[in-house]
Design a protein around this motif. Structure first.
Motif, mmCIF file in Angstrom:
data_model
loop_
_atom_site.group_PDB
_atom_site.id
_atom_site.type_symbol
_atom_site.label_atom_id
_atom_site.label_comp_id
_atom_site.label_asym_id
_atom_site.label_seq_id
_atom_site.Cartn_x
_atom_site.Cartn_y
_atom_site.Cartn_z
ATOM 1 N N SER A 90 0.813 -1.220 0.000
ATOM 2 C CA SER A 90 0.000 0.000 0.000
ATOM 3 C C SER A 90 0.843 1.265 0.000
ATOM 4 N N HIS A 91 1.956 1.268 0.729
ATOM 5 C CA HIS A 91 2.785 2.463 0.861
ATOM 6 C C HIS A 91 3.363 2.940 -0.462
ATOM 7 N N LEU A 92 3.438 2.058 -1.452
ATOM 8 C CA LEU A 92 3.969 2.455 -2.749
ATOM 9 C C LEU A 92 3.010 3.359 -3.516
ATOM 10 N N ALA A 93 1.782 3.493 -3.021
ATOM 11 C CA ALA A 93 0.818 4.398 -3.650
ATOM 12 C C ALA A 93 1.134 5.861 -3.371
ATOM 13 N N ALA A 94 2.018 6.133 -2.402
ATOM 14 C CA ALA A 94 2.219 7.507 -1.933
ATOM 15 C C ALA A 94 2.667 8.451 -3.043
ATOM 16 N N GLY A 95 3.587 8.016 -3.897
ATOM 17 C CA GLY A 95 4.108 8.897 -4.932
ATOM 18 C C GLY A 95 3.047 9.346 -5.923
ATOM 19 N N PRO A 96 2.374 8.419 -6.612
ATOM 20 C CA PRO A 96 1.330 8.834 -7.547
ATOM 21 C C PRO A 96 0.192 9.603 -6.883
ATOM 22 N N LEU A 97 -0.182 9.227 -5.646
ATOM 23 C CA LEU A 97 -1.246 9.953 -4.951
ATOM 24 C C LEU A 97 -0.873 11.417 -4.760
ATOM 25 N N ALA A 98 0.357 11.661 -4.345
ATOM 26 C CA ALA A 98 0.798 13.032 -4.125
ATOM 27 C C ALA A 98 0.810 13.838 -5.417
ATOM 28 N N ARG A 99 0.876 13.158 -6.549
ATOM 29 C CA ARG A 99 0.866 13.841 -7.848
ATOM 30 C C ARG A 99 -0.527 13.899 -8.455
ATOM 31 N N GLY A 100 -1.529 13.502 -7.662
ATOM 32 C CA GLY A 100 -2.915 13.688 -8.085
ATOM 33 C C GLY A 100 -3.567 12.510 -8.770
ATOM 34 N N TYR A 101 -2.940 11.333 -8.718
ATOM 35 C CA TYR A 101 -3.479 10.138 -9.361
ATOM 36 C C TYR A 101 -4.042 9.168 -8.329
ATOM 37 N N ALA A 102 -5.172 8.572 -8.634
ATOM 38 C CA ALA A 102 -5.665 7.460 -7.833
ATOM 39 C C ALA A 102 -4.733 6.268 -8.039
ATOM 40 N N VAL A 103 -4.726 5.353 -7.081
ATOM 41 C CA VAL A 103 -3.887 4.155 -7.178
ATOM 42 C C VAL A 103 -4.713 2.937 -6.786
ATOM 43 N N ALA A 104 -4.738 1.945 -7.656
ATOM 44 C CA ALA A 104 -5.424 0.684 -7.381
ATOM 45 C C ALA A 104 -4.390 -0.420 -7.231
ATOM 46 N N LEU A 105 -4.556 -1.231 -6.182
ATOM 47 C CA LEU A 105 -3.663 -2.366 -5.938
ATOM 48 C C LEU A 105 -4.512 -3.631 -5.880
ATOM 49 N N PRO A 106 -4.485 -4.436 -6.926
ATOM 50 C CA PRO A 106 -5.268 -5.676 -6.911
ATOM 51 C C PRO A 106 -4.483 -6.856 -6.348
#
Length: 266
Positions: A90-106
């Protein structure tokens, strides 16, 4: 860390990452702890365990940015198709989230309960589902076996609503894995190696790609990354000082070169 002299060919040693990374046994617990802390910190912007298909493991976590999403990044986990789940990363979502992108991890069904072709189909189903939930361009990335699955989403034989793929340390040619001991679990045969090796498929029209790999990885993984880059005619980056377990850390940093490449051209 010392190792016995190399005897060629040795497919198991070629693909043994942890044996060549100091402290490798500590990484899964570290990933799990960081992922859990991140989920707690983003609880109000997290949709957990969203069902995207009929199998028990066809579930994804969807992290939403603080404002309107510019698009979505799908991160597909690795583990040689038979280990781990979405909960480790989950923590790998931090970068794209901070740049305004949603992140999905299946998550997906693991081998040996599923063959690799079936896992590919599940990830494609996840991508189609995510496209109905988040507007804007979709980027699919993933690490190791997840890099394979991310690359498959860019292949011409699969139609998914993906604008860009960034496979990280991907397994792009499955033939060598047929000679490993883990193939007792994976059950790759010649037909599946042909159909499921991204390097044997063309990149789908309209999809851009960039391959990423750590400079300190096993030679087999450097070969795999270069193989895919050459097959697709796309750029590849060899990240200095990074091994197979550390190469993904930069996804958590919105200012990293990896995050720049991930979202390039969108």
């Amino acid at each position: 860390m010392s190792h016995p002299p190399y005897r060629w060919p040795d497919p198991d040693r070629d693909h043994a990452n942890g044996a060549f990374i100091p402290g490798s046994a500590d990484y899964p617990a570290r990933w799990t702890e960081a992922a859990a802390a991140f989920r707690r910190s983003r609880k109000s912007r997290l949709e957990p365990d969203v069902v995207y298909g009929p199998a028990p493991r066809e579930r994804l976590d969807l992290f939403l940015p603080d404002g309107a999403a510019k698009g979505v990044v799908v991160f597909v986990h690795g583990g040689y198709w038979h280990l781990f789940s979405k909960a480790h990363w989950s923590h790998l979502a931090a970068g794209p989230l901070a740049r305004g992108y949603a992140v999905a991890l299946p998550s997906y069904t693991l081998a040996p309960a599923a063959r690799i072709a079936g896992i590919t189909a599940e990830v494609a189903r996840a991508c189609w589902f995510v496209g109905t939930r988040v507007a804007g361009p979709m980027v699919v990335t993933g690490h190791s076996a997840g890099g394979h699955l991310a690359a498959r989403m860019g292949c011409a034989d699969i139609a998914v609503p993906v604008a860009r793929v960034v496979p990280i340390s991907p397994l792009a040619e499955l033939g060598p894995l047929m000679a490993t001991g883990m193939n007792a679990t994976l059950k790759i045969d010649a037909d599946e190696a042909a159909s499921e090796s991204p390097a044997r498929h063309a990149l789908r029209d309209g999809v851009t790609a960039h391959v990423w790999v750590g400079a300190e990885e096993r030679p087999a993984f450097l070969m795999q990354a270069r193989c895919l880059s050459e097959a697709w005619g796309c750029p590849w980056t060899v990240d200095p000082g990074q091994h197979h377990f550390s190469v993904i850390d930069a996804l958590a940093d919105p200012g990293s070169a990896l995050c720049e490449v991930l979202l390039q051209g969108l």
